[in-house]
Design a protein around this motif. Structure first.
Motif, PDB file in Angstrom:
ATOM      1  N   TRP A  35      10.972 -10.133  -0.309  1.00  0.00           N
ATOM      2  CA  TRP A  35       9.674  -9.464  -0.316  1.00  0.00           C
ATOM      3  C   TRP A  35       9.512  -8.773  -1.665  1.00  0.00           C
ATOM      4  O   TRP A  35      10.445  -8.135  -2.167  1.00  0.00           O
ATOM      5  CB  TRP A  35       9.568  -8.427   0.793  1.00  0.00           C
ATOM      6  CG  TRP A  35       9.412  -8.987   2.167  1.00  0.00           C
ATOM      7  CD1 TRP A  35      10.387  -9.161   3.104  1.00  0.00           C
ATOM      8  CD2 TRP A  35       8.197  -9.447   2.765  1.00  0.00           C
ATOM      9  NE1 TRP A  35       9.861  -9.703   4.247  1.00  0.00           N
ATOM     10  CE2 TRP A  35       8.511  -9.892   4.067  1.00  0.00           C
ATOM     11  CE3 TRP A  35       6.865  -9.535   2.336  1.00  0.00           C
ATOM     12  CZ2 TRP A  35       7.558 -10.409   4.941  1.00  0.00           C
ATOM     13  CZ3 TRP A  35       5.917 -10.049   3.204  1.00  0.00           C
ATOM     14  CH2 TRP A  35       6.264 -10.471   4.487  1.00  0.00           C
ATOM     15  N   ARG A  37       6.280  -6.575  -4.079  1.00  0.00           N
ATOM     16  CA  ARG A  37       4.989  -5.910  -3.955  1.00  0.00           C
ATOM     17  C   ARG A  37       4.408  -5.619  -5.326  1.00  0.00           C
ATOM     18  O   ARG A  37       5.133  -5.513  -6.303  1.00  0.00           O
ATOM     19  CB  ARG A  37       5.117  -4.618  -3.149  1.00  0.00           C
ATOM     20  CG  ARG A  37       5.929  -3.531  -3.824  1.00  0.00           C
ATOM     21  CD  ARG A  37       6.126  -2.341  -2.878  1.00  0.00           C
ATOM     22  NE  ARG A  37       6.878  -1.254  -3.499  1.00  0.00           N
ATOM     23  CZ  ARG A  37       7.275  -0.167  -2.849  1.00  0.00           C
ATOM     24  NH1 ARG A  37       7.003  -0.005  -1.562  1.00  0.00           N
ATOM     25  NH2 ARG A  37       7.956   0.780  -3.492  1.00  0.00           N
ATOM     26  N   VAL A  47      11.312  -5.806  -3.555  1.00  0.00           N
ATOM     27  CA  VAL A  47      11.410  -4.863  -2.446  1.00  0.00           C
ATOM     28  C   VAL A  47      12.690  -5.091  -1.648  1.00  0.00           C
ATOM     29  O   VAL A  47      13.480  -4.170  -1.457  1.00  0.00           O
ATOM     30  CB  VAL A  47      10.183  -4.984  -1.514  1.00  0.00           C
ATOM     31  CG1 VAL A  47      10.369  -4.099  -0.281  1.00  0.00           C
ATOM     32  CG2 VAL A  47       8.905  -4.628  -2.250  1.00  0.00           C
ATOM     33  N   ASP A  89       3.866   3.448  -1.383  1.00  0.00           N
ATOM     34  CA  ASP A  89       4.160   2.110  -0.866  1.00  0.00           C
ATOM     35  C   ASP A  89       2.909   1.233  -0.850  1.00  0.00           C
ATOM     36  O   ASP A  89       2.996   0.042  -0.545  1.00  0.00           O
ATOM     37  CB  ASP A  89       4.725   2.193   0.555  1.00  0.00           C
ATOM     38  CG  ASP A  89       6.077   2.873   0.610  1.00  0.00           C
ATOM     39  OD1 ASP A  89       6.307   3.663   1.546  1.00  0.00           O
ATOM     40  OD2 ASP A  89       6.921   2.594  -0.268  1.00  0.00           O
ATOM     41  N   TYR A  93       1.754  -6.981  -0.719  1.00  0.00           N
ATOM     42  CA  TYR A  93       3.117  -7.426  -0.433  1.00  0.00           C
ATOM     43  C   TYR A  93       3.148  -8.956  -0.372  1.00  0.00           C
ATOM     44  O   TYR A  93       2.315  -9.573   0.302  1.00  0.00           O
ATOM     45  CB  TYR A  93       3.614  -6.829   0.871  1.00  0.00           C
ATOM     46  CG  TYR A  93       4.006  -5.376   0.722  1.00  0.00           C
ATOM     47  CD1 TYR A  93       3.035  -4.398   0.545  1.00  0.00           C
ATOM     48  CD2 TYR A  93       5.343  -4.985   0.722  1.00  0.00           C
ATOM     49  CE1 TYR A  93       3.394  -3.063   0.372  1.00  0.00           C
ATOM     50  CE2 TYR A  93       5.714  -3.666   0.566  1.00  0.00           C
ATOM     51  CZ  TYR A  93       4.741  -2.701   0.387  1.00  0.00           C
ATOM     52  OH  TYR A  93       5.086  -1.379   0.216  1.00  0.00           O
TER      53      TYR A  93
END
Length: 125
Positions: A35, A37, A47, A89, A93
């Motif tokens: 993952w 982002r 990530v 955050d 993503y």
């Protein structure tokens, strides 16, 4: 392999959200998965990553202890459970797949073999 991330949305700080990444094809288990982002105005960043058999995982320091990456090879699906979310955050993503070697001891780079379209996660303060 084709990848499609889903599960993004708007959540308040401190909340949780789960992302999924569905993969097409029959070779999902042969890929290292990750993952990434990308926040507005920033570069795409790593990530989390998971090995082919889920035996190894690796997290960026910024998400360690809050995010959990997992996969289900029988369902050709990658997951990212995000807890205790913070406004920082907020990002799009992306899930990604790589055919190369990875021993689980370092973050994946942005030169992954395949990328899915992203899903937007927005964390409000």
């Amino acid at each position: 392999v084709q990848l499609q991330a889903s599960g993004g949305g708007l959540v308040q700080a401190g909340g949780s959200l789960g992302l999924s990444c569905a993969a097409s094809g029959r070779s999902f288990s042969t890929y290292v998965m990750g993952w990434f982002r990308q926040a507005p105005g920033k570069e795409r960043e790593f990530v989390a990553a998971i090995s082919r058999n889920s035996g190894a995982t690796y997290y960026a320091d910024s998400v360690k202890g809050r995010f959990t990456i997992s996969r289900d090879n029988a369902k050709n699906t990658l997951y990212l459970q995000m807890n205790t979310l913070k406004p920082e955050d907020t990002a799009v993503y992306y899930c990604a797949a790589d055919r190369g070697y990875w021993n689980g001891n370092y973050p994946l780079g942005r030169n992954m073999d395949y990328w899915g379209k992203g899903t937007l996660v927005t964390v409000s303060s």
